[in-house]
Design an enzyme around this catalytic site. Sequence first.
Site, PDB file in Angstrom:
ATOM      1  N   GLU A   1       0.602  -1.440   0.331  1.00  0.00           N
ATOM      2  CA  GLU A   1      -0.434   0.021  -0.020  1.00  0.00           C
ATOM      3  C   GLU A   1       0.889   0.783   0.161  1.00  0.00           C
ATOM      4  O   GLU A   1       0.591   2.137  -0.590  1.00  0.00           O
ATOM      5  CB  GLU A   1      -0.881  -0.124   1.161  1.00  0.00           C
TER       6      GLU A   1
ATOM      7  N   ALA B   1      16.071 -42.800  -9.861  1.00  0.00           N
ATOM      8  CA  ALA B   1      17.052 -43.133  -9.900  1.00  0.00           C
ATOM      9  C   ALA B   1      17.084 -45.280 -10.106  1.00  0.00           C
ATOM     10  O   ALA B   1      17.030 -45.873  -9.829  1.00  0.00           O
ATOM     11  CB  ALA B   1      18.048 -43.001  -8.816  1.00  0.00           C
TER      12      ALA B   1
END
Length: 370
Positions: free
Chosen positions: A55, A168
Amino acid sequence: MSREEDSRRMRAALALARRGLGETWPNPSVGCLIVKDGAVLARGRTAAGGRPHAERAALAALAGAGGSAQGATIYVTLEPCAHHGRTPPCAEALAEAAPARVVAALGDPDPRVAGRGFAILRAAGIAVTEGVEAEAAARLNAGFLTRLREGRPFLTLKLAASLDGRIALASGESRWITGPEARRRVHLMRAEHDAILLGLATLRADDPALDVRIEGLAARSPLRILLDSRLEAPLESRLVAKARELPLWILHGPEASPERAEALRAAGAELIPVPMAPEGGLDLRAVFAELGARGLTRVFCEGGGRLAAGLIRADLVDSLAWFSAGAALGSESRPAMGALGLEKLAEAPRWRLEALEACGADALSFWARA
């Protein structure tokens, strides 16, 4: 102003706020628009480090252009603050600016605010509309809200696996399961988080740098967090070697070697002791309470299957980002998830699909808590 117009303007403010994700902790990333007679007079978002607030940034931009917010409509993605900190409350600054309306997406549950910001505006004779695009704002502010309500950061767990859920080969080879588009997407996600989390096993296997390697976003590389109960991280690892360039927190247990602690501190790492869990390993809930106490709101985990399973068992995973590659690695390869200790299917943790993206030849699915 119609509800449709309010929603359109608020979506623009939310897009502005999103740019600050990963930069503003412990504060939320907020967006603000000042609109008058159908034109956007000024924009602002929370600055890096959390100040100034959106703001004040928007009001300063407007004043710098010689404009005034008097009679305007101000759109803000979170209730303006109402407490005195390093600067006076944003709610007071907005009241002094004298807009006709303030439109907000969410109230701020911080006890120092919690409706007081709106009360200051209404006491100044400013019309306040709440709840515009509230659901989208809650998603954007999930980290800030989780820290306030649960005392810990919001956790996104990222996993990249083959079609059969493997990360993996049996040999440990894992580069690369996914393609370059997916890897680029990961770097963008890193830039939107306060910190990246991994465990010692992943550090040893992959020696990642965990930075953001996209042109123009290198400065958005987040804090790195390593879970290393005995402080066994190699000093030559890229994570440790770059600790003076990119901050590194290492969370460890009480049995860590004082000599190793001294060496890691000398390399630039910050060491944080946490309790051990009864079953062994660091107490992950204590880990996340400590991270929340230190102001983190959004954590991105890039650990392996064992850490992933531990976080799921501890009920800490808020969002699951699953990259699926169009490859099959077979049952002899390493699974994406460690043991969960389930005895019945009904015990399986579940998420609901939120979004699905194509990343080159790979797919990315986002899953939220069911």
